[in-house]
Motif scaffolding. Structure first.
Motif, PDB file in Angstrom:
ATOM      1  N   ASN A 292       0.774  -1.135   0.196  1.00 29.24           N
ATOM      2  CA  ASN A 292       0.023  -0.247  -0.003  1.00 29.24           C
ATOM      3  C   ASN A 292       0.816   0.949   0.153  1.00 29.24           C
ATOM      4  O   ASN A 292       1.519   1.622   1.127  1.00 29.24           O
ATOM      5  CB  ASN A 292      -0.905  -0.064   1.230  1.00 29.24           C
ATOM      6  CG  ASN A 292      -1.793   0.968   1.368  1.00 29.24           C
ATOM      7  OD1 ASN A 292      -1.661   2.259   1.088  1.00 29.24           O
ATOM      8  ND2 ASN A 292      -2.949   0.831   1.888  1.00 29.24           N
TER       9      ASN A 292
ATOM     10  N   ASN B 188      -8.208  -4.898  -8.840  1.00 29.17           N
ATOM     11  CA  ASN B 188      -8.631  -4.023 -10.046  1.00 29.17           C
ATOM     12  C   ASN B 188     -10.182  -4.489 -10.329  1.00 29.17           C
ATOM     13  O   ASN B 188     -11.047  -3.563 -10.819  1.00 29.17           O
ATOM     14  CB  ASN B 188      -7.918  -4.260 -11.354  1.00 29.17           C
ATOM     15  CG  ASN B 188      -8.195  -3.151 -12.196  1.00 29.17           C
ATOM     16  OD1 ASN B 188      -8.260  -1.915 -11.837  1.00 29.17           O
ATOM     17  ND2 ASN B 188      -8.356  -3.317 -13.664  1.00 29.17           N
TER      18      ASN B 188
ATOM     19  N   GLU C 143     -11.912  -4.428  -5.659  1.00 30.62           N
ATOM     20  CA  GLU C 143     -11.433  -3.251  -4.830  1.00 30.62           C
ATOM     21  C   GLU C 143     -10.690  -2.279  -5.348  1.00 30.62           C
ATOM     22  O   GLU C 143      -9.536  -1.874  -5.099  1.00 30.62           O
ATOM     23  CB  GLU C 143     -10.848  -3.604  -3.556  1.00 30.62           C
ATOM     24  CG  GLU C 143     -11.361  -4.853  -2.550  1.00 30.62           C
ATOM     25  CD  GLU C 143     -11.140  -6.224  -3.031  1.00 30.62           C
ATOM     26  OE1 GLU C 143     -11.660  -6.937  -2.114  1.00 30.62           O
ATOM     27  OE2 GLU C 143     -10.228  -6.524  -3.638  1.00 30.62           O
ATOM     28  N   PRO C 144     -11.260  -1.585  -6.757  1.00 32.42           N
ATOM     29  CA  PRO C 144     -10.589  -0.754  -7.633  1.00 32.42           C
ATOM     30  C   PRO C 144     -10.121   0.559  -6.945  1.00 32.42           C
ATOM     31  O   PRO C 144      -9.009   1.101  -7.301  1.00 32.42           O
ATOM     32  CB  PRO C 144     -11.526  -0.487  -8.536  1.00 32.42           C
ATOM     33  CG  PRO C 144     -12.841  -0.937  -8.212  1.00 32.42           C
ATOM     34  CD  PRO C 144     -12.754  -2.038  -7.184  1.00 32.42           C
ATOM     35  N   GLU C 145     -10.803   0.848  -5.874  1.00 36.73           N
ATOM     36  CA  GLU C 145     -10.552   1.994  -5.147  1.00 36.73           C
ATOM     37  C   GLU C 145      -9.051   1.834  -4.374  1.00 36.73           C
ATOM     38  O   GLU C 145      -8.137   2.763  -4.082  1.00 36.73           O
ATOM     39  CB  GLU C 145     -11.311   2.370  -3.921  1.00 36.73           C
ATOM     40  CG  GLU C 145     -11.204   1.319  -2.639  1.00 36.73           C
ATOM     41  CD  GLU C 145     -12.225   0.108  -3.115  1.00 36.73           C
ATOM     42  OE1 GLU C 145     -12.361  -0.779  -2.374  1.00 36.73           O
ATOM     43  OE2 GLU C 145     -12.970  -0.023  -4.164  1.00 36.73           O
ATOM     44  N   ALA C 146      -8.563   0.695  -4.142  1.00 33.52           N
ATOM     45  CA  ALA C 146      -7.212   0.296  -3.617  1.00 33.52           C
ATOM     46  C   ALA C 146      -6.008   0.481  -4.602  1.00 33.52           C
ATOM     47  O   ALA C 146      -4.980   0.973  -4.399  1.00 33.52           O
ATOM     48  CB  ALA C 146      -7.288  -1.068  -2.942  1.00 33.52           C
TER      49      ALA C 146
ATOM     50  N   GLN D 230      -6.399   2.632  -6.988  1.00 30.82           N
ATOM     51  CA  GLN D 230      -6.434   4.037  -7.240  1.00 30.82           C
ATOM     52  C   GLN D 230      -5.511   4.881  -6.110  1.00 30.82           C
ATOM     53  O   GLN D 230      -5.020   5.849  -6.307  1.00 30.82           O
ATOM     54  CB  GLN D 230      -7.806   4.569  -7.208  1.00 30.82           C
ATOM     55  CG  GLN D 230      -8.576   4.360  -8.637  1.00 30.82           C
ATOM     56  CD  GLN D 230     -10.141   4.404  -8.415  1.00 30.82           C
ATOM     57  OE1 GLN D 230     -10.332   5.283  -7.635  1.00 30.82           O
ATOM     58  NE2 GLN D 230     -10.904   3.954  -9.512  1.00 30.82           N
ATOM     59  N   ARG D 231      -5.744   4.176  -4.850  1.00 30.86           N
ATOM     60  CA  ARG D 231      -5.201   4.786  -3.692  1.00 30.86           C
ATOM     61  C   ARG D 231      -3.685   4.622  -3.878  1.00 30.86           C
ATOM     62  O   ARG D 231      -2.694   5.523  -3.681  1.00 30.86           O
ATOM     63  CB  ARG D 231      -5.672   4.032  -2.374  1.00 30.86           C
ATOM     64  CG  ARG D 231      -4.878   4.547  -1.309  1.00 30.86           C
ATOM     65  CD  ARG D 231      -5.320   3.636   0.046  1.00 30.86           C
ATOM     66  NE  ARG D 231      -4.938   2.604  -0.137  1.00 30.86           N
ATOM     67  CZ  ARG D 231      -5.698   1.320   0.113  1.00 30.86           C
ATOM     68  NH1 ARG D 231      -6.958   1.505   0.438  1.00 30.86           N
ATOM     69  NH2 ARG D 231      -5.287   0.079   0.030  1.00 30.86           N
TER      70      ARG D 231
END
Length: 497
Positions: free
Chosen positions: A174, A305, A308-311, A313-314
């Motif tokens: 992350n 992708n 949990e696509p927001e992960a 993008q983060r």
């Protein structure tokens, strides 16, 4: 395949398809007389025609298969109708077994969940050879064909679609959490000690409910894969020492791998709920920001992708797998098997094989890379694909970190009969690790040594059974004196044993 890790799709337990009994009436494979007539017409005209049914478990590839490969093929060959069914691996295996008994097998299928070596299935007459129907040898995947994996008795039955050059202990990070803790996302901790220190930093410098890493322990196969990879970075060739043919589970690299995992547990850098998590649970926790590092396979970012696509993008990063010392050891994987096969029951094998071979084209291989699952066999198609830059970076790392290992059944066909006869031994490496990491008082050194001894005894028993059955095989089949740990073991290497 010998000493390969369990398929990640079996770990995931992909769902969302109908049970076997529900779709068999709708998917009659090549058993209809109309298809036989269409196939005869196609053979006479030289143009692909007729119906082709296709079963597999590759849920993440549904869009690629349906919208690109199959739709494009049908547009090019207007006389062809392709019908696909996707289902979880256990359901697929059940459907194939029922289909074989009822003569309702599809034209093309994968073999996920069948729990049998491809060589055994070939010998039982499950498949049709495709080498005389399409020119696999001179296709882009021709250099990646192996005897005993794709070619049997000189006949090509299948080909690799995905690469064998991957591993399942990739540290995915992350990047937002790394930066907040003052850790450079672009610099891989080179050694185990550096990785351990980084995990402590991440745990200390992030909120109290965030941990340096997550190590899902609910499913033993995940831990089995992780321990084997860590042991390789410590100098093991894998479960078998290729120089001697002996099982290496009780060797120092395996002890080092256990000791290292226990040191991470003692540092309290592993998410405390890890023992109750499966791999997908752990990915969800990672995506929610509860852990900074998760060691898993190349498909990790593709799954993110989709679900949990927001992960993504983060910010998601990747590191080299760490090794005990600055002088790096490599990790090893077997050559990729053939994921798809033409059924011997197909009434339209030529069109089925031609459709299958489309997966070996550079265009489809590039699109396959863009799905960010297991990388395509043509790794040069990853660069320039639509895959996320982090996925492309990981593929570059794996090209540096992974070598292709020997496979006993490639050099000695009789090994397949031995493997088919061998019974599972418990507790295995993953189960021992599961007990240790869950806090059980287990003497892992004795347990690993006992496991190696029991597997050796089971192989000896299976060798006797196979030999009595006519197989020409002995324990020397597991010895590869010319194995170079720094080089791929290619098809030509077997001739120099």
């Amino acid at each position: 395949m010998t000493d390969q890790r369990i398929s990640h799709r079996r770990l995931l337990g992909l769902s969302g398809a109908l049970g076997a009994s529900a779709f068999l009436p709708a998917c009659t494979g090549g058993g209809q007389s109309s298809e036989a007539s269409q196939a005869a017409t196609a053979a006479a005209s030289g143009s692909p025609s007729g119906a082709v049914t296709w079963w597999d478990q590759y849920r993440p590839l549904t869009k690629l298969f349906t919208n690109d490969v199959f739709a494009g093929y049908m547009q090019q060959h207007t006389g062809v109708k392709v019908t696909r069914r996707e289902m979880p691996a256990p359901d697929l295996a059940q459907a194939l077994q029922i289909g074989r008994r009822s003569k309702q097998l599809p034209d093309v299928h994968s073999i996920a969940g069948l729990e049998a070596a491809p060589a055994a299935l070939v010998s039982e007459g499950w498949f049709s050879p495709i080498g005389d129907l399409v020119d696999v040898e001179n296709s882009p995947v021709g250099p990646y064909l192996y005897d005993g994996i794709h070619r049997f008795d000189g006949k090509v039955y299948t080909f690799p679609v995905f690469t064998g050059r991957w591993h399942d202990a990739i540290p995915w990070t992350n990047t937002a959490s790394l930066k907040s803790a003052g850790v450079d996302p672009a610099t891989s901790p080179a050694t185990w000690d550096e990785f351990r220190a980084t995990a402590r930093t991440l745990t200390d410098k992030t909120p109290d409910d965030v941990f340096g890493l997550v190590v899902p322990g609910k499913e033993a196969p995940y831990l089995d894969a992780l321990v084997n990879r860590l042991a390789m970075t410590a100098g093991a060739s894998g479960g078998v020492d290729w120089k001697t043919g002996e099982y290496a589970y009780g060797s120092q690299p395996y002890l080092d791998a256990f000791e290292y995992l226990l040191s991470l547990k003692a540092d309290k850098v592993i998410h405390p709920a890890s023992p109750s998590m499966g791999p997908r649970d752990a990915r969800a926790r990672w995506a929610a920001g509860q852990a900074v590092v998760y060691m898993w396979g190349p498909w990790f970012i593709g799954g993110l992708n989709v679900e949990e696509p927001e992960a993504v993008q983060r910010g998601v990063g990747v590191w080299h797998v760490p090794t005990p010392e600055a002088t790096r050891n490599l990790v090893y994987s077997s050559p990729a098997s053939g994921p798809f096969w033409v059924s011997s029951a197909s009434k339209n094998p030529a069109t089925a094989a031609d459709l299958m071979l489309k997966l070996a084209t550079e265009d489809v291989q590039s699109k396959l890379a863009s799905t960010m699952d297991v990388p395509p066999v043509l790794l040069d198609q990853v660069k320039g694909s639509k895959a996320h830059p982090t996925y492309q970076q990981n593929v570059a790392f794996m090209e540096q970190d992974v070598r292709i290992a020997p496979v006993p059944e490639v050099g000695t066909p009789g090994v397949a009969k031995v493997l088919a006869t061998m019974r599972d031994i418990h507790p295995n490496v993953g189960e021992i690790a599961q007990s240790v990491l869950s806090g059980s008082d287990v003497d892992y050194k004795s347990a690993l040594s006992n496991y190696a001894g029991k597997v050796t005894a089971e192989r000896d028993r299976a060798l006797k059974v196979a030999s009595k059955g006519g197989a020409e095989v002995d324990v020397k089949a597991w010895v590869f004196g010319n194995w170079d740990p720094k080089q791929d073991y290619t098809q030509k290497s077997y001739d120099g044993r």
